[in-house]
Scaffold this motif. Structure first.
Motif, PDB file in Angstrom:
ATOM      1  N   ASP A 338      -9.910 -34.790 -21.463  1.00 38.21           N
ATOM      2  CA  ASP A 338     -10.049 -33.981 -22.675  1.00 38.21           C
ATOM      3  C   ASP A 338     -11.463 -33.431 -22.804  1.00 38.21           C
ATOM      4  OD1 ASP A 338      -7.428 -34.478 -23.298  1.00 38.21           O
ATOM      5  OD2 ASP A 338      -7.864 -36.096 -24.717  1.00 38.21           O
ATOM      6  N   ILE A 339     -12.457 -34.265 -22.487  1.00 38.83           N
ATOM      7  CA  ILE A 339     -13.851 -33.819 -22.576  1.00 38.83           C
ATOM      8  C   ILE A 339     -14.095 -32.655 -21.615  1.00 38.83           C
ATOM      9  CG2 ILE A 339     -16.249 -34.494 -22.245  1.00 38.83           C
ATOM     10  CD1 ILE A 339     -15.000 -35.758 -24.677  1.00 38.83           C
ATOM     11  N   ALA A 340     -13.603 -32.786 -20.381  1.00 40.27           N
ATOM     12  CA  ALA A 340     -13.809 -31.732 -19.380  1.00 40.27           C
ATOM     13  C   ALA A 340     -13.121 -30.439 -19.804  1.00 40.27           C
ATOM     14  CB  ALA A 340     -13.294 -32.201 -18.022  1.00 40.27           C
ATOM     15  N   GLU A 341     -11.903 -30.533 -20.344  1.00 36.90           N
ATOM     16  CA  GLU A 341     -11.180 -29.334 -20.773  1.00 36.90           C
ATOM     17  C   GLU A 341     -11.878 -28.651 -21.946  1.00 36.90           C
ATOM     18  OE1 GLU A 341      -7.222 -30.576 -21.572  1.00 36.90           O
ATOM     19  OE2 GLU A 341      -6.641 -30.725 -19.449  1.00 36.90           O
ATOM     20  N   ASN A 342     -12.374 -29.452 -22.892  1.00 34.24           N
ATOM     21  CA  ASN A 342     -13.076 -28.869 -24.041  1.00 34.24           C
ATOM     22  C   ASN A 342     -14.372 -28.186 -23.605  1.00 34.24           C
ATOM     23  OD1 ASN A 342     -11.137 -29.712 -25.884  1.00 34.24           O
ATOM     24  ND2 ASN A 342     -12.134 -31.671 -26.242  1.00 34.24           N
ATOM     25  N   LEU A 343     -15.092 -28.796 -22.676  1.00 34.66           N
ATOM     26  CA  LEU A 343     -16.316 -28.178 -22.174  1.00 34.66           C
ATOM     27  C   LEU A 343     -16.013 -26.845 -21.481  1.00 34.66           C
ATOM     28  CD1 LEU A 343     -18.309 -31.215 -20.685  1.00 34.66           C
ATOM     29  CD2 LEU A 343     -18.887 -29.873 -22.706  1.00 34.66           C
ATOM     30  N   LYS A 344     -14.934 -26.817 -20.713  1.00 33.07           N
ATOM     31  CA  LYS A 344     -14.561 -25.590 -20.001  1.00 33.07           C
ATOM     32  C   LYS A 344     -14.188 -24.479 -20.978  1.00 33.07           C
ATOM     33  CE  LYS A 344     -11.584 -23.957 -16.245  1.00 33.07           C
ATOM     34  NZ  LYS A 344     -10.511 -24.345 -15.292  1.00 33.07           N
ATOM     35  N   VAL A 350     -21.637 -29.177 -16.469  1.00 34.23           N
ATOM     36  CA  VAL A 350     -22.669 -30.104 -15.997  1.00 34.23           C
ATOM     37  C   VAL A 350     -23.363 -29.451 -14.819  1.00 34.23           C
ATOM     38  CG1 VAL A 350     -23.116 -32.412 -15.062  1.00 34.23           C
ATOM     39  CG2 VAL A 350     -21.292 -32.075 -16.747  1.00 34.23           C
ATOM     40  N   PRO A 351     -24.694 -29.360 -14.828  1.00 29.47           N
ATOM     41  CA  PRO A 351     -25.396 -28.699 -13.708  1.00 29.47           C
ATOM     42  C   PRO A 351     -25.043 -29.326 -12.366  1.00 29.47           C
ATOM     43  CG  PRO A 351     -26.908 -29.113 -15.532  1.00 29.47           C
ATOM     44  CD  PRO A 351     -25.615 -29.789 -15.884  1.00 29.47           C
ATOM     45  N   GLY A 352     -24.628 -28.465 -11.436  1.00 28.87           N
ATOM     46  CA  GLY A 352     -24.269 -28.928 -10.100  1.00 28.87           C
ATOM     47  C   GLY A 352     -22.842 -29.387  -9.958  1.00 28.87           C
ATOM     48  N   ILE A 353     -22.058 -29.377 -11.056  1.00 34.47           N
ATOM     49  CA  ILE A 353     -20.658 -29.837 -11.036  1.00 34.47           C
ATOM     50  C   ILE A 353     -19.767 -28.686 -11.496  1.00 34.47           C
ATOM     51  CG2 ILE A 353     -19.024 -31.574 -11.822  1.00 34.47           C
ATOM     52  CD1 ILE A 353     -21.299 -32.738 -10.211  1.00 34.47           C
ATOM     53  N   ARG A 354     -18.715 -28.411 -10.753  1.00 35.23           N
ATOM     54  CA  ARG A 354     -17.796 -27.338 -11.126  1.00 35.23           C
ATOM     55  C   ARG A 354     -17.005 -27.726 -12.367  1.00 35.23           C
ATOM     56  NH1 ARG A 354     -14.273 -25.210  -6.203  1.00 35.23           N
ATOM     57  NH2 ARG A 354     -13.669 -23.818  -7.907  1.00 35.23           N
ATOM     58  N   PRO A 355     -16.769 -26.796 -13.301  1.00 31.48           N
ATOM     59  CA  PRO A 355     -15.981 -27.099 -14.501  1.00 31.48           C
ATOM     60  C   PRO A 355     -14.550 -27.476 -14.136  1.00 31.48           C
ATOM     61  CG  PRO A 355     -17.198 -25.039 -14.752  1.00 31.48           C
ATOM     62  CD  PRO A 355     -17.301 -25.419 -13.302  1.00 31.48           C
ATOM     63  N   GLY A 356     -13.906 -28.202 -15.053  1.00 35.48           N
ATOM     64  CA  GLY A 356     -12.516 -28.585 -14.833  1.00 35.48           C
ATOM     65  C   GLY A 356     -12.362 -29.943 -14.207  1.00 35.48           C
ATOM     66  N   GLY A 357     -11.596 -30.006 -13.106  1.00 33.76           N
ATOM     67  CA  GLY A 357     -11.264 -31.281 -12.468  1.00 33.76           C
ATOM     68  C   GLY A 357     -12.477 -32.020 -11.930  1.00 33.76           C
ATOM     69  N   LYS A 358     -13.436 -31.294 -11.336  1.00 33.51           N
ATOM     70  CA  LYS A 358     -14.634 -31.931 -10.794  1.00 33.51           C
ATOM     71  C   LYS A 358     -15.481 -32.556 -11.909  1.00 33.51           C
ATOM     72  CE  LYS A 358     -14.057 -31.038  -6.424  1.00 33.51           C
ATOM     73  NZ  LYS A 358     -13.902 -32.119  -5.418  1.00 33.51           N
ATOM     74  N   THR A 359     -15.540 -31.869 -13.054  1.00 32.07           N
ATOM     75  CA  THR A 359     -16.282 -32.423 -14.195  1.00 32.07           C
ATOM     76  C   THR A 359     -15.610 -33.692 -14.704  1.00 32.07           C
ATOM     77  OG1 THR A 359     -17.053 -30.224 -14.840  1.00 32.07           O
ATOM     78  CG2 THR A 359     -17.103 -31.942 -16.522  1.00 32.07           C
ATOM     79  N   ARG A 360     -14.272 -33.670 -14.758  1.00 31.20           N
ATOM     80  CA  ARG A 360     -13.542 -34.868 -15.197  1.00 31.20           C
ATOM     81  C   ARG A 360     -13.829 -36.036 -14.255  1.00 31.20           C
ATOM     82  NH1 ARG A 360      -9.439 -37.540 -13.501  1.00 31.20           N
ATOM     83  NH2 ARG A 360      -8.987 -35.970 -11.907  1.00 31.20           N
TER      84      ARG A 360
END
Length: 439
Positions: A338-344, A350-360
């Motif tokens: 949920d946190i990753a989806e809301n951020l997207k 997150v710097p250096g991390i792709r949004p979505g699944g990688k952030t999760r």
């Protein structure tokens, strides 16, 4: 003038009302702790608990706030409710219907689960109340050898079960009213009040031990230093955070530019709070109490010996359950997906991390790593007192779980008060802004 600090609490009418409700409801609970169940020799009961203060009964009495020592209408305390809550949360993991009810049906679904938890609390209370009544009929004071139950039989069992059930329901209602009308989590504050009221008795016992020479003054000072060190460690770990940097991309909406800000996502080292030791104690107390009360079976007595809080098996199981509930409860209250989806959706990353699944995956990895340290910290705090009792012959029990609950609940209570003060200040400033704009 800004409202800040505890001295300004009385200036906020809404906060003052909430504090009054909290105090009155806790006072009502503390008065009920001293109302005994009919048919009990209270003197013989106190003599019995004097001899078992460092055993399972002493631990159970601590969580009931002295209610078990007095065999009051609140003798079972909030433990049946906590046990029912554990069962319902475990069922939400294995039952798709309950999981959907909790997450997709919103307030209506949570209301149904709360109702099921209440039914489970009543059922557990009936079982524990009946077991307690049966056990009490065969127990006597180890000092005067007087029976604890004055007049046993079916009537005593029925009255005890009804009284215990009504008392647990009333305790559950008081906790819910504190949460709704007062400040803080009602169930946690009830446990907190029971532990705090036992502090004067523990201090008097310590003075008596020092006067009698059971424990030397040097040992008492060393113990006080250890407790202070544990207290400082608890405060430090409860405030410890792992901050994940979050950046928001710039985007233009009409003629305005939004985003471009940098913030952080705070992850507490102890995300689960005081819930793991409470849940672990509740699960261990339930089977151990049944085994301890069963005097006619040898193998049940062996089970009772295994679950002695001073024993190795008890502490190993205690640590294992604490670790399990740290991960379990953290997974329930914090969902990286949920946190990753809301951020997207909000354009954050997150710097250096792709949004979505990688952030999760990244958030989940960081959360798992700090939860390991949180579980080790809670386990260490809860086991140290047992080690001191068994290895260094400390003649009385001071609970690491108690210190953890007292510090955790106190910090949460004060943070909620500060939130009310800040909210009130913000509303006042907004009110002034509206008036200024009107004129």
């Amino acid at each position: 003038m800004a409202l800040s600090g505890v001295e300004n609490m009385a200036r906020v009418p809404e906060l003052r009302k909430k504090l009054m409700w909290t105090a009155l409801l806790l006072l009502a609970y503390r008065l009920g702790v001293h109302v005994p169940v009919p048919g009990i020799d209270t003197i013989a009961l106190r003599e019995f608990f004097t001899s078992v203060q460092n055993t399972l009964f002493g631990v159970f009495d601590m969580f009931s706030g002295g209610g078990l020592r007095n065999l009051s209408i609140f003798a079972l305390g909030v433990m049946p409710y906590i046990s029912a809550s554990i069962i319902m949360q475990l069922l939400q993991v294995v039952s798709p219907d309950l999981k959907r009810m909790a997450k997709e049906e919103g307030a209506a679904g949570r209301k149904k689960i709360t109702q099921y938890t209440r039914y489970g609390t009543v059922l557990i209370t009936i079982v524990q109340g009946l077991g307690l009544a049966v056990a009490l009929e065969s127990m006597q004071s180890p000092i005067s050898h007087a029976p604890i139950v004055i007049l046993g039989g079916l009537s005593f069992k029925v009255v005890t079960v009804i009284t215990m059930t009504a008392g647990t329901i009333l305790t559950m209602w008081i906790g819910e009213q504190i949460t709704e009308r007062g400040i803080g989590n009602g169930i946690s504050l009830i446990i907190f009040s029971g532990i705090v009221t036992g502090i004067p008795r523990a201090l008097l016992s310590s003075i008596e031990f020092i006067s009698a020479g059971t424990i030397s003054l040097f040992s008492a000072i060393a113990l006080a230093i250890v407790m202070l060190a544990i207290l400082v460690g608890i405060v430090f770990m409860e405030r410890a955070q792992r901050r994940i940097p979050i950046h928001y991309a710039k985007r233009q909406v009409g003629r305005k530019m939004y985003g471009g800000q940098s913030t952080h996502l705070p992850l507490k080292v102890n995300t689960a709070g005081v819930i793991p030791p409470i849940f672990a104690s509740s699960l261990l107390i339930f089977p151990a109490t049944v085994a301890e009360f069963s005097r006619g079976s040898e193998w049940l007595q062996n089970v009772a010996a295994w679950f002695n809080p001073a024993g190795t098996i008890y502490n190993v199981l205690f640590v294992a359950l604490i670790v399990f509930f740290c991960f379990f409860y953290t997974a329930i209250i914090f969902d990286p997906k949920d946190i990753a989806e809301n951020l997207k959706k909000q354009g954050g990353f997150v710097p250096g991390i792709r949004p979505g699944g990688k952030t999760r995956e990244y958030i989940d990895k960081v959360l798992t790593r700090i939860t390991v340290w949180g579980a080790l910290y809670i386990s260490l705090v809860c086991v140290i007192p047992q080690v001191m009792m068994t290895q260094f012959n400390v003649p009385f029990y001071f609970g690491g779980t108690s210190l953890l609950i007292v510090v955790g609940v106190s910090m949460d209570f004060m943070s909620q008060i500060e939130s009310h003060l800040i909210s009130r200040q913000y509303e006042g400033l907004m009110g002034k802004t509206r008036i200024k704009g009107r004129y």
